[in-house]
Motif scaffolding. Sequence first.
Motif, mmCIF file in Angstrom:
data_model
loop_
_atom_site.group_PDB
_atom_site.id
_atom_site.type_symbol
_atom_site.label_atom_id
_atom_site.label_comp_id
_atom_site.label_asym_id
_atom_site.label_seq_id
_atom_site.Cartn_x
_atom_site.Cartn_y
_atom_site.Cartn_z
ATOM 1 N N ARG A 161 65.655 23.081 53.918
ATOM 2 C CA ARG A 161 64.723 23.197 52.720
ATOM 3 C C ARG A 161 65.516 24.372 51.377
ATOM 4 O O ARG A 161 66.346 24.851 52.379
ATOM 5 C CB ARG A 161 63.212 24.183 52.927
ATOM 6 N N LEU A 162 65.536 24.060 50.295
ATOM 7 C CA LEU A 162 65.646 24.356 49.263
ATOM 8 C C LEU A 162 65.118 25.614 48.732
ATOM 9 O O LEU A 162 63.256 25.633 49.559
ATOM 10 C CB LEU A 162 65.753 24.402 47.511
ATOM 11 N N THR A 163 65.502 27.715 48.809
ATOM 12 C CA THR A 163 64.692 28.818 49.270
ATOM 13 C C THR A 163 64.755 29.119 47.680
ATOM 14 O O THR A 163 63.660 30.504 47.451
ATOM 15 C CB THR A 163 65.176 29.509 50.059
ATOM 16 N N GLU A 164 65.649 28.856 47.126
ATOM 17 C CA GLU A 164 65.771 29.840 45.442
ATOM 18 C C GLU A 164 65.628 28.593 44.388
ATOM 19 O O GLU A 164 65.721 27.371 43.832
ATOM 20 C CB GLU A 164 67.074 29.672 45.872
ATOM 21 N N CYS A 165 64.913 28.742 43.180
ATOM 22 C CA CYS A 165 64.719 28.193 41.913
ATOM 23 C C CYS A 165 65.640 28.406 41.375
ATOM 24 O O CYS A 165 66.461 29.313 41.489
ATOM 25 C CB CYS A 165 63.532 28.811 41.409
ATOM 26 N N PRO A 166 66.046 26.829 40.784
ATOM 27 C CA PRO A 166 67.387 27.050 39.929
ATOM 28 C C PRO A 166 67.569 27.581 38.400
ATOM 29 O O PRO A 166 68.739 27.805 37.927
ATOM 30 C CB PRO A 166 67.834 25.350 39.707
ATOM 31 N N GLU A 167 66.692 27.629 37.977
ATOM 32 C CA GLU A 167 65.973 28.367 36.751
ATOM 33 C C GLU A 167 65.824 30.029 37.411
ATOM 34 O O GLU A 167 66.801 30.440 36.146
ATOM 35 C CB GLU A 167 65.073 28.121 36.263
ATOM 36 N N CYS A 168 65.083 30.602 38.064
ATOM 37 C CA CYS A 168 64.985 31.613 37.734
ATOM 38 C C CYS A 168 65.461 32.562 39.089
ATOM 39 O O CYS A 168 65.249 33.683 39.213
ATOM 40 C CB CYS A 168 63.427 32.213 37.440
ATOM 41 N N GLY A 169 65.965 31.785 40.603
ATOM 42 C CA GLY A 169 66.348 31.907 41.566
ATOM 43 C C GLY A 169 65.092 33.013 42.308
ATOM 44 O O GLY A 169 65.508 33.641 43.721
ATOM 45 N N GLY A 170 63.424 32.804 42.234
ATOM 46 C CA GLY A 170 62.464 33.428 42.336
ATOM 47 C C GLY A 170 62.118 32.043 43.759
ATOM 48 O O GLY A 170 63.013 30.409 44.363
ATOM 49 N N ALA A 171 60.989 32.183 44.708
ATOM 50 C CA ALA A 171 61.227 32.029 45.790
ATOM 51 C C ALA A 171 60.380 29.765 45.513
ATOM 52 O O ALA A 171 59.876 30.323 44.724
ATOM 53 C CB ALA A 171 60.291 32.131 47.045
ATOM 54 N N VAL A 172 60.989 29.313 46.397
ATOM 55 C CA VAL A 172 59.980 27.626 46.264
ATOM 56 C C VAL A 172 59.626 27.613 47.133
ATOM 57 O O VAL A 172 59.649 27.434 48.012
ATOM 58 C CB VAL A 172 61.578 26.893 46.572
ATOM 59 N N GLU A 173 59.054 26.264 46.509
ATOM 60 C CA GLU A 173 57.684 25.612 47.736
ATOM 61 C C GLU A 173 58.225 24.087 47.752
ATOM 62 O O GLU A 173 58.269 23.742 46.807
ATOM 63 C CB GLU A 173 56.450 25.858 47.269
ATOM 64 N N ARG A 174 58.490 23.496 48.787
ATOM 65 C CA ARG A 174 58.199 22.390 49.071
ATOM 66 C C ARG A 174 56.483 21.283 48.751
ATOM 67 O O ARG A 174 56.386 22.341 49.695
ATOM 68 C CB ARG A 174 59.151 21.899 50.167
ATOM 69 N N LEU A 175 56.398 20.574 48.073
ATOM 70 C CA LEU A 175 55.595 19.761 48.080
ATOM 71 C C LEU A 175 55.471 18.672 48.302
ATOM 72 O O LEU A 175 56.058 18.312 48.996
ATOM 73 C CB LEU A 175 54.821 19.772 46.662
ATOM 74 N N ILE A 176 54.069 17.903 48.840
ATOM 75 C CA ILE A 176 53.885 16.780 49.750
ATOM 76 C C ILE A 176 53.924 15.791 48.496
ATOM 77 O O ILE A 176 52.975 15.711 47.490
ATOM 78 C CB ILE A 176 52.880 16.591 50.857
ATOM 79 N N GLY A 177 54.960 14.975 48.623
ATOM 80 C CA GLY A 177 54.812 13.840 47.949
ATOM 81 C C GLY A 177 54.457 12.456 48.272
ATOM 82 O O GLY A 177 54.223 11.902 49.297
ATOM 83 N N ALA A 178 54.035 11.545 47.475
ATOM 84 C CA ALA A 178 53.255 9.831 47.658
ATOM 85 C C ALA A 178 54.560 8.919 48.050
ATOM 86 O O ALA A 178 53.865 8.567 48.960
ATOM 87 C CB ALA A 178 52.858 9.602 47.053
ATOM 88 N N GLY A 179 55.413 10.010 48.383
ATOM 89 C CA GLY A 179 56.686 8.872 48.872
ATOM 90 C C GLY A 179 57.050 7.466 47.675
ATOM 91 O O GLY A 179 56.566 7.589 46.781
ATOM 92 N N ALA A 180 57.609 6.383 48.296
ATOM 93 C CA ALA A 180 58.519 5.429 47.252
ATOM 94 C C ALA A 180 56.905 4.941 47.427
ATOM 95 O O ALA A 180 56.195 4.206 48.160
ATOM 96 C CB ALA A 180 59.438 4.788 48.002
ATOM 97 N N GLY A 181 57.121 4.758 46.178
ATOM 98 C CA GLY A 181 56.164 2.955 44.987
ATOM 99 C C GLY A 181 57.151 1.537 45.447
ATOM 100 O O GLY A 181 58.011 2.089 45.462
ATOM 101 N N PHE A 182 56.215 0.633 45.374
ATOM 102 C CA PHE A 182 56.539 -1.069 45.350
ATOM 103 C C PHE A 182 56.696 -0.863 44.005
ATOM 104 O O PHE A 182 55.827 -1.145 42.485
ATOM 105 C CB PHE A 182 55.478 -1.485 45.867
ATOM 106 N N LEU A 183 58.396 -1.856 43.429
ATOM 107 C CA LEU A 183 58.159 -2.053 41.937
ATOM 108 C C LEU A 183 57.909 -4.013 42.364
ATOM 109 O O LEU A 183 58.600 -4.354 43.002
ATOM 110 C CB LEU A 183 59.228 -1.923 41.946
ATOM 111 N N PHE A 184 56.948 -4.425 41.752
ATOM 112 C CA PHE A 184 56.779 -6.003 41.958
ATOM 113 C C PHE A 184 57.534 -6.474 40.529
ATOM 114 O O PHE A 184 56.954 -6.001 39.683
ATOM 115 C CB PHE A 184 55.682 -5.893 41.960
ATOM 116 N N LYS A 185 58.760 -7.051 40.619
ATOM 117 C CA LYS A 185 59.259 -7.337 39.502
ATOM 118 C C LYS A 185 59.576 -9.371 39.824
ATOM 119 O O LYS A 185 59.049 -9.794 40.645
ATOM 120 C CB LYS A 185 60.873 -6.827 39.482
ATOM 121 N N GLY A 186 59.642 -10.415 38.723
ATOM 122 C CA GLY A 186 59.821 -11.382 38.755
ATOM 123 C C GLY A 186 58.707 -12.395 39.144
ATOM 124 O O GLY A 186 57.312 -11.455 38.514
ATOM 125 N N SER A 187 58.404 -13.513 39.240
ATOM 126 C CA SER A 187 57.398 -14.586 38.975
ATOM 127 C C SER A 187 56.518 -14.257 40.412
ATOM 128 O O SER A 187 55.763 -14.524 39.748
ATOM 129 C CB SER A 187 58.531 -15.619 39.050
#
Length: 93
Positions: free
Chosen positions: A25-51
């Motif tokens: 996990r990353l521990t350092e912010c690329p902007e200010c160098g502060g501590a970062v927290e990994r967030l819980i994401g929704a994951g990948a979504g479906f893309l419906f394309k075509g007919s």
Amino acid sequence: MPTYDYKCSACGHDFEVFQSISAERLTECPECGGAVERLIGAGAGFLFKGSGFYQTDCRSSDYNKAAKADKPTASPPKKDEKSASKKDAKKAQ
């Protein structure tokens, strides 16, 4: 490889990182160098394309024939059959 969302607890900067599951996990912010927290994401979504995708898209022609044969055919009696049966009933009386 998944994309992880991070948020800096010092400056509030939100960012995403494309990294391996086994990566640390990353521990350092690329902007200010502060501590970062990994967030819980929704994951990948479906893309419906075509007919579109329908139930019958992957069915074989044999399956479709069998399905049609299994459907009941309820057709109303023809007008000629009604009038013929009425005529036969009158003659029988």
